[in-house]
Design a protein around this motif. Structure first.
Motif, PDB file in Angstrom:
ATOM      1  N   GLU A  55       0.830  -1.205   0.000  1.00 43.51           N
ATOM      2  CA  GLU A  55       0.000   0.000   0.000  1.00 43.51           C
ATOM      3  C   GLU A  55       0.866   1.258   0.000  1.00 43.51           C
ATOM      4  O   GLU A  55       0.582   2.225  -0.705  1.00 43.51           O
ATOM      5  CB  GLU A  55      -0.936   0.001   1.215  1.00 43.51           C
ATOM      6  N   ILE A  56       1.937   1.246   0.754  1.00 43.54           N
ATOM      7  CA  ILE A  56       2.842   2.395   0.779  1.00 43.54           C
ATOM      8  C   ILE A  56       3.504   2.586  -0.579  1.00 43.54           C
ATOM      9  O   ILE A  56       3.637   3.714  -1.068  1.00 43.54           O
ATOM     10  CB  ILE A  56       3.892   2.226   1.898  1.00 43.54           C
ATOM     11  N   VAL A  57       3.901   1.492  -1.218  1.00 38.89           N
ATOM     12  CA  VAL A  57       4.498   1.584  -2.557  1.00 38.89           C
ATOM     13  C   VAL A  57       3.494   2.202  -3.526  1.00 38.89           C
ATOM     14  O   VAL A  57       3.839   3.092  -4.313  1.00 38.89           O
ATOM     15  CB  VAL A  57       4.976   0.204  -3.052  1.00 38.89           C
ATOM     16  N   GLY A  91       3.931  10.217  -7.540  1.00 38.82           N
ATOM     17  CA  GLY A  91       4.891  10.490  -8.596  1.00 38.82           C
ATOM     18  C   GLY A  91       6.295   9.962  -8.372  1.00 38.82           C
ATOM     19  O   GLY A  91       7.186  10.224  -9.170  1.00 38.82           O
ATOM     20  N   TYR A  92       6.506   9.236  -7.292  1.00 36.02           N
ATOM     21  CA  TYR A  92       7.827   8.682  -7.038  1.00 36.02           C
ATOM     22  C   TYR A  92       8.062   7.462  -7.919  1.00 36.02           C
ATOM     23  O   TYR A  92       7.180   6.636  -8.113  1.00 36.02           O
ATOM     24  CB  TYR A  92       7.972   8.256  -5.572  1.00 36.02           C
ATOM     25  N   ALA A  93       9.287   7.360  -8.437  1.00 34.12           N
ATOM     26  CA  ALA A  93       9.685   6.172  -9.190  1.00 34.12           C
ATOM     27  C   ALA A  93      10.181   5.139  -8.187  1.00 34.12           C
ATOM     28  O   ALA A  93      11.004   5.447  -7.318  1.00 34.12           O
ATOM     29  CB  ALA A  93      10.788   6.509 -10.177  1.00 34.12           C
TER      30      ALA A  93
END
Length: 122
Positions: A51-53, A60-62
């Motif tokens: 869920e955090i991923v 917008g984090y890769a």
């Protein structure tokens, strides 16, 4: 395996992890209950990590699969073993879980990474 056993011992904190009953049936029940509880906590940790991923991806984090390879589901910092727990939510039906993460792990397979060095939580 060592990480699982250490986590399982941490979960089974009662009586110092010693099974004091002489009845083999009761000993087996105790061991199986501890294994079931350990697996449930590991599963819950994995759900939380996924869920955090997903949240990070939405922001917008890769997500680099090498970073995920270092994350362990044997996390204990957030668990209150001696806390008070509410059971009023037990009857609530959870939403369907989507097991897929939008992360490409093929690079890890191509690089033939071993599990060496991945035993520690990030």
């Amino acid at each position: 395996m060592e990480a699982f056993n250490g986590f399982s011992q941490w979960i089974g904190f009662g009586n110092g992890g010693v099974i004091t009953d002489n009845d083999p049936v009761e000993q087996e029940k105790t061991a199986k209950f501890n294994a079931q509880l350990t697996n449930a906590v590991i599963f819950h940790n994995a759900l939380d990590i996924a869920e955090i991923v997903r949240q990070l991806q939405e922001e917008g984090y890769a997500i680099d699969p090498k970073d995920l390879a270092h994350i362990s589901p044997y996390l204990t910092e957030h668990i209150k073993r001696f806390g008070e727990y509410s059971t009023h939510e037990l009857g609530i039906q959870p939403e369907a879980y989507d097991p897929k993460l939008n992360v490409d792990f093929t690079r890890l397979r191509e690089e033939n990474l071993t599990s060496e060095g991945f035993g520690q939580a990030a």
